[in-house]
Design a protein around this motif. Sequence first.
Motif, short mmCIF file in Angstrom:
data_model
loop_
_atom_site.label_atom_id
_atom_site.label_comp_id
_atom_site.label_asym_id
_atom_site.label_seq_id
_atom_site.Cartn_x
_atom_site.Cartn_y
_atom_site.Cartn_z
N HIS A 25 0.78 -1.29 0.07
CA HIS A 25 0.02 0.06 0.06
C HIS A 25 0.85 1.20 0.01
O HIS A 25 0.49 2.38 -0.38
CB HIS A 25 -1.18 0.09 1.25
N VAL A 26 1.96 1.26 0.53
CA VAL A 26 2.71 2.38 0.58
C VAL A 26 3.27 2.88 -0.73
O VAL A 26 3.40 3.98 -1.06
CB VAL A 26 4.18 2.23 1.66
N LEU A 27 3.75 1.66 -1.49
CA LEU A 27 3.97 1.85 -3.06
C LEU A 27 3.04 2.49 -3.77
O LEU A 27 3.31 3.51 -4.24
CB LEU A 27 4.58 0.66 -3.63
N ALA A 28 1.85 2.02 -3.43
CA ALA A 28 0.83 2.64 -4.18
C ALA A 28 0.58 4.23 -3.89
O ALA A 28 0.23 5.19 -4.75
CB ALA A 28 -0.54 2.00 -3.87
N LEU A 29 0.53 4.49 -2.77
CA LEU A 29 0.51 6.01 -2.12
C LEU A 29 1.77 6.91 -2.68
O LEU A 29 1.24 7.70 -3.27
CB LEU A 29 0.64 5.91 -0.55
N GLY A 30 2.67 6.10 -2.84
CA GLY A 30 3.79 7.02 -3.39
C GLY A 30 3.54 7.23 -4.93
O GLY A 30 3.91 8.10 -5.43
N LEU A 31 3.01 6.19 -5.66
CA LEU A 31 2.66 6.18 -7.11
C LEU A 31 1.60 7.25 -7.42
O LEU A 31 1.69 8.05 -7.99
CB LEU A 31 2.33 5.09 -7.83
N ALA A 32 0.67 7.33 -6.37
CA ALA A 32 -0.32 8.07 -6.46
C ALA A 32 0.05 9.70 -6.33
O ALA A 32 -0.42 10.60 -6.91
CB ALA A 32 -1.76 7.71 -5.61
N GLY A 33 0.64 9.74 -5.22
CA GLY A 33 1.27 11.14 -5.13
C GLY A 33 1.93 11.60 -6.08
O GLY A 33 2.18 12.89 -6.26
N GLY A 34 2.70 10.81 -6.85
CA GLY A 34 3.81 11.34 -7.82
C GLY A 34 2.77 11.72 -9.11
O GLY A 34 3.27 12.50 -9.96
N LEU A 78 5.39 11.15 2.27
CA LEU A 78 4.39 10.29 1.76
C LEU A 78 4.42 8.96 2.66
O LEU A 78 3.47 8.32 3.15
CB LEU A 78 3.97 10.07 0.47
N GLY A 79 5.77 8.41 2.47
CA GLY A 79 5.89 7.04 3.12
C GLY A 79 5.85 7.29 4.63
O GLY A 79 5.41 6.41 5.19
N GLY A 80 6.23 8.37 5.08
CA GLY A 80 6.51 8.54 6.73
C GLY A 80 5.20 8.68 7.18
O GLY A 80 4.52 7.97 8.32
N LEU A 81 4.30 9.37 6.47
CA LEU A 81 2.79 9.41 6.84
C LEU A 81 2.15 8.06 6.63
O LEU A 81 1.31 7.82 7.58
CB LEU A 81 2.11 10.53 5.90
N ALA A 82 2.65 7.23 5.73
CA ALA A 82 1.85 6.10 5.71
C ALA A 82 2.33 5.19 6.95
O ALA A 82 1.35 4.44 7.39
CB ALA A 82 1.88 5.24 4.44
N VAL A 83 3.56 5.29 7.18
CA VAL A 83 3.86 4.30 8.19
C VAL A 83 3.42 4.82 9.67
O VAL A 83 2.85 4.00 10.35
CB VAL A 83 5.55 4.31 8.45
N ALA A 84 3.39 6.12 9.91
CA ALA A 84 2.80 6.58 10.98
C ALA A 84 1.46 6.34 11.37
O ALA A 84 0.86 6.05 12.37
CB ALA A 84 3.03 8.27 11.21
N THR A 85 0.50 6.49 10.25
CA THR A 85 -1.00 6.08 10.32
C THR A 85 -1.15 4.82 10.53
O THR A 85 -2.14 4.34 11.08
CB THR A 85 -1.66 6.78 9.20
#
Length: 105
Positions: A1-10, A48-55
């Motif tokens: 999911h973190v990878l998808a978040l990074g791709l979506a943010g990009g 984005l990765g840091g936010l994903a890990v924190a949440t």
Amino acid sequence: HVLALGLAGGMVPSASALCVLLVGTPPGRLAVGLILIVAFGVGMSLVLGGLAVATTMLRGALAASGGIASHPIVRRAAGLVPLVSGIAVLMAGLAVTIGAISRGA
């Protein structure tokens, strides 16, 4: 999911990224522009990765504690967050569009 978040943010257009890109457009500044674009991308991926890990960690901690996160009202409100945020983004977009049309832009 973190990878998808990074791709979506990009993939989301960003005014800041456009400004960074425009810095590299004058002749002789291509290297500066490329360095800035790479730095911008690395920074965005770290945030984005840091936010994903924190949440994810926060969600796990709240679920394990059996505290407020298990309350039915809180669970229902959490289910409404995506809908409410989507409506807020839609309303903001409509307001900007109507403002631009009324100015004749």
